[in-house]
Write an enzyme that holds these catalytic residues in place. Structure first.
Site, PDB file in Angstrom:
ATOM      1  N   ASP A  32       1.076  -1.809 -12.246  1.00  0.00           N
ATOM      2  CA  ASP A  32       2.495  -1.792 -11.919  1.00  0.00           C
ATOM      3  C   ASP A  32       3.039  -3.205 -11.692  1.00  0.00           C
ATOM      4  OD1 ASP A  32       5.014  -1.164 -10.976  1.00  0.00           O
ATOM      5  OD2 ASP A  32       4.306  -0.529  -9.000  1.00  0.00           O
ATOM      6  N   ASP A 214       9.384  -3.824 -15.545  1.00  0.00           N
ATOM      7  CA  ASP A 214       8.547  -3.052 -14.638  1.00  0.00           C
ATOM      8  C   ASP A 214       7.723  -1.995 -15.380  1.00  0.00           C
ATOM      9  OD1 ASP A 214       7.429  -1.723 -12.542  1.00  0.00           O
ATOM     10  OD2 ASP A 214       9.301  -0.972 -11.712  1.00  0.00           O
TER      11      ASP A 214
END
Lengths: 320, 43
Positions: A32, A214
């Site tokens: 992430d 992201d």
């Protein structure tokens, strides 16, 4: 104490394996770029969400060290509490010693019981990490374990073929040349977007806006009113839960949405910003009325090979 | 110094919740929070 909203992991689909401890214990994680901590469930956690996943057992690792610090991660539906420790983390062929690892002891709520991933490995800047935690990639850089202080991501539309590469850029995953964008705030991988246009008309981000790249967010998220304009431009209609549906028969006639970043155009055709499941088509754009920040998630990254360059604090994008 | 980690595209939590009949409740209760991505780590 570290707080990290995990609600947006609802649509995460890209997972990889890491190993913690000696001998190694296996975990499936989301890599992430929108967070900085590493955490996995532990054997001390009896919540349903933990029972259903791989749990780390510190007593079975000869290299584990307790830090005597706690960790709290905020879910949309509750919170996760845990401990911080050090252990060896193995990511592919890189052995990362004395790495801070969060071990959950409680994961209230049943939502994450059904997630395919056990935990999260954050790849954002250390300023986002909890007070006593050193992010995995920072530890790797400090110990000179990576050839270059950068990593890159290719996300395939298929089940297999996606790749995270630590320490290198892989030209086989993109066409043309990489274009570099300076990071504006070294927390997330954040930069300035100039505008968003449809058919040459600015429909969102008028005058510029801030966005983050992201891998831990599936959709392309933006401020509610801006996203509403985009949904209108592409002809998506809102359902009762705030999701936007698309008539699958219209896909071929829908417009391309163009993001202009650092003077370069990054077009997203309908095939990139829509998803089709069980005969239903939905928009990959999602509005958030609580934030002005844009999130370029998997919808964008599938289309553009992404390089996250910590050495020069810049992001590189090229057609995947 | 170069490490390649293959990622697989698996089932999203949204799909898993849908299969267990829990998605509607989740979206009803957490509609406002679904898209939000913010971290106050370190605060």
């Amino acid at each position: 104490v570290a707080s990290e909203s995990l609600t947006n992991y609802l649509d995460c689909q890209y997972f990889g394996k890491i190993y913690i401890g000696t001998p190694p214990q296996e975990f499936t994680v989301v890599f992430d770029t929108g967070s900085s901590d590493l955490w996995v469930p532990s054997v001390y956690c009896n919540s349903d969400a933990c029972q259903n996943h791989h749990r780390f057992d510190p007593s079975k690792s000869s290299t584990f060290q307790n830090m005597d610090k706690s960790l709290s991660i905020q879910y949309g539906t509750g919170s996760m509490q845990g401990l911080l420790g050090y252990d060896t983390v193995t990511v592919s062929n890189i052995v990362d010693p004395h790495q801070t690892v969060g071990l959950s002891t409680q994961e209230p709520g049943d939502v994450f019981t059904y997630s395919e991933f056990d935990g999260i490995l954050g790849l954002a800047y250390p300023s986002l990490a909890s007070e006593y935690s050193v992010p995995v990639f920072d530890n790797m850089m400090d110990r000179h374990l990576v050839a270059q202080d950068l990593f890159s991501v290719y996300m395939s539309r298929n089940e297999q073929g996606s790749m995270l590469t630590l320490g290198a850029i892989e030209p086989s995953y993109f066409t043309g040349s990489l274009h570099w964008i300076p990071v504006t705030v070294q927390e997330y991988w954040q930069f300035t977007v100039d505008s968003v246009t449809v058919d040459g008309v600015v429909v969102a981000c008028d005058g510029g806006c801030q966005a983050i790249l992201d891998t831990g967010t599936s959709m392309l998220v933006g401020p509610g009113s801006d996203i509403f304009n985009i949904q209108q431009a592409i002809g998506a209609t809102e359902d009762q839960y705030g999701e936007f549906d698309i008539d699958c028969g219209r896909l071929s006639s829908m417009p391309t949405v163009v993001f202009e970043i650092n003077g370069k155009k990054y077009p997203l055709p309908p095939s990139a910003y829509t998803s089709q499941d069980d005969g239903f088509c939905t928009s990959g754009f999602q509005g958030d009325y609580g934030s002005q920040q844009w999130i370029l998630g998997d919808v964008f990254i599938r289309e553009y090979y992404s390089v996250f360059d910590r050495a020069s604090n810049r992001v590189g994008l090229a057609k995947a | 110094g170069i490490s390649r980690i293959p990622l697989h595209k698996g089932k999203s939590l949204r799909k898993a919740l849908k299969e267990h009949g829990l998605l509607e409740d989740f979206l009803k209760n957490h509609r406002h929070a679904v898209s939000r991505k913010h971290s106050s780590s370190g605060v």
